[in-house]
Design an enzyme around this catalytic site. Structure first.
Site, PDB file in Angstrom:
ATOM      1  CG  MET A  37     -19.248  45.647  -6.960  1.00 16.14           C
ATOM      2  SD  MET A  37     -18.070  46.179  -5.709  1.00 16.14           S
ATOM      3  CE  MET A  37     -16.624  45.207  -6.163  1.00 16.14           C
ATOM      4  CG  HIS A  38     -19.577  40.711  -5.248  1.00 12.51           C
ATOM      5  ND1 HIS A  38     -18.217  40.892  -5.211  1.00 12.51           N
ATOM      6  CD2 HIS A  38     -20.104  41.520  -4.284  1.00 12.51           C
ATOM      7  CE1 HIS A  38     -17.921  41.771  -4.254  1.00 12.51           C
ATOM      8  NE2 HIS A  38     -19.046  42.174  -3.690  1.00 12.51           N
TER       9      HIS A  38
ATOM     10  CG  ASP B 146     -22.396  48.806  -6.188  1.00  8.90           C
ATOM     11  OD1 ASP B 146     -21.267  48.477  -5.739  1.00  8.90           O
ATOM     12  OD2 ASP B 146     -23.435  48.192  -5.895  1.00  8.90           O
TER      13      ASP B 146
END
Length: 484
Positions: free
Chosen positions: A79-80, A236
């Site tokens: 992520m991110h 995830d």
């Protein structure tokens, strides 16, 4: 057949799943990380694409009949990560990852610019999130920022390259600080605070819905049909939850992957930013989740293995499957800073209690216990935010170790369960989302719980000793904060 592809930090995993839900085959490709400056962590976005294609190539080579039967594909991913694309759809710079800590000052600026951030996004501004990274780029690389046409997360970039479509699911989008998490829509107010607008964002789709069709060149490459659906997918941890059948409020698990997570499903948007708990959308409509996040879980053990130039299995073997009590050495696993509960990107790792007689096994045990203590911090934060958690399934690479599982049970004081396919949970969850998008099946029938391989319960003889060791461990961070 259904295909799940997980874009991780250290590698890409692809998994083929049958109509009965069984894992037929897996393939993986490694990825390299770049740390060009202190606190920086970057990757080449095209490396994700190459690794994903390569992993599916392996499946197509060794299981051609099964691959030709694929009807739906799901993607999960780290992520991110800020993947900045120009007007031509190509990356403008390496992606800035989830464990990058350079944007601490920009987090302060973002909260100043947008006092309603916590209420809308449900989370503190942390350097790991995407929005502060864009403020950093605007300040330090204005020549890049002015050329940004789209901002994609890692799996969304892979989707774009496989389908030609730019789309993002709710669970991953929730980790940007640009999503109105309760309403499951982009927030114009949050985007404006970082100098962006809705045109910079991909369209949103639920994780179990279709997002695009696989491009014909890849369908031909892998011998698939022309109408293979690509699902919205998931970040995830949400994907791991789908793989674990964690789709009912209260379901919870502990992930010991590169990072570590204590995850709980909720039936509503339940932010708790004061304790640095994350509140995100789940990968299924009408569900959300809370997470406590530690940035270096199995990565801490991998780091030690690298420093000692010894394979991880060889480090763990002398300790057996259980220890009698805590190591005399204490370890802070803050190699990449920490999120929950400290929200401190500058936090450092440390060993405390080393003596001339200290042996390698005591150091290895200290690393396992340090991660377990950090997980207890996360468990306490989630319990304060939404009630006690009675038991946890265990997933991620660290789930392979019975020793680590028992240490976690003793430290957390609750039962911990190793489950089947725990190491491919995110990719399995992605494949399940691919199936839901292709068939419209009932999630409750598809997202079933895996078989538990072993259960580890707290040992009375160890719990009290670990309670005291945890109390002393918690004193280390505030004591060392100013000197590290």
């Amino acid at each position: 057949m259904y295909l799940g592809v997980d874009i991780g930090t250290s590698g890409v995993k692809a998994v083929l799943v049958s109509e009965t839900g069984a894992v037929v085959a897996t393939a993986a490709r490694e990825l390299a990380l770049s740390h060009p400056a202190p606190l920086w962590s970057e990757q080449d976005p095209d490396a994700w694409v190459d690794a994903a294609i390569g992993a599916v190539d392996v499946l197509a080579q060794h299981h051609p009949r099964e691959v030709t039967q694929v009807r739906g594909i799901g993607l999960s991913g780290q992520m991110h990560g800020a993947t900045l694309l120009g007007a031509d759809g190509r990356p403008l710079r390496p992606a800035i990852l989830w464990n990058d800590g350079r944007s601490h000052a920009e987090c302060i600026e973002l909260e100043r610019r947008c006092p309603s951030l916590h209420a809308i996004a449900g989370n503190l501004a942390m350097p790991g999130f995407t929005a502060p990274k864009l403020l950093w780029v605007a300040r330090h690389e204005p020549h890049i920022f002015e050329r940004v046409a789209k901002v994609l997360l890692p799996k969304a970039y892979v989707r774009y390259r496989l389908t030609g479509e730019m789309a993002e699911d709710m669970s991953d989008a929730a980790g940007t600080l640009w999503l109105d998490v309760g309403r499951r829509s982009w927030s114009a107010e949050l985007l404006k605070a970082t100098g962006l607008d809705l045109h910079h964002m991909p369209r949103l789709v639920e994780g179990s819905n279709a997002s695009a069709m696989l491009a014909s060149e890849f369908a031909q490459r892998w011998g698939m049909a022309k109408d293979v659906v690509v699902a919205g997918g998931a970040g995830d941890n949400a994907a791991s939850a789908i793989g674990l059948g964690a789709i009912a409020p209260g379901d919870a698990f502990l992930s010991l992957g590169t990072s570590g997570v204590v995850f709980r499903v909720t039936d509503r948007f339940a932010p708790a930013p004061a304790s640095a708990v994350h509140a995100f959308c789940h990968a299924l409509p009408g569900l959300w989740h809370q997470m406590g996040v530690m940035l270096s879980a199995a990565a801490s053990l991998a780091w030690l293995a690298g420093v000692m130039e010894t394979p991880t299995a060889a480090l763990l073997a002398p300790l057996g499957e259980r220890v009698e009590g805590p190591s005399p050495v204490k370890f802070l696993p803050y190699l990449d800073g920490e999120r929950t509960p400290h929200n401190d990107a500058a936090a450092s790792g440390a060993f405390v209690g080393l003596r001339a007689a200290t042996g390698r096994s005591q150091i290895v045990q200290a690393v396992l216990e340090g991660v377990a203590f950090a997980a207890r911090d996360n468990l306490a934060a989630l319990s304060a935010a939404g009630g006690a958690i009675a038991e946890l399934d265990l997933v991620g690479g660290g789930s392979r170790s019975p020793l680590w599982a028992q240490i976690c049970a003793d430290v957390l004081g609750i039962a911990v369960h190793r489950v089947e396919e725990g190491e491919v949970g995110a990719a399995l969850g992605a494949a399940r989302l691919g199936r839901l998008a292709a068939t419209g099946d009932d999630p409750a029938q598809v997202c079933t719980r895996p078989r538990r391989l072993a259960s580890f319960v707290p040992r009375a003889s160890a719990v009290s000793a670990y309670d005291e060791a945890y109390r002393r461990w918690r004193e280390l961070y505030p004591a060392l904060k100013e000197s590290l």
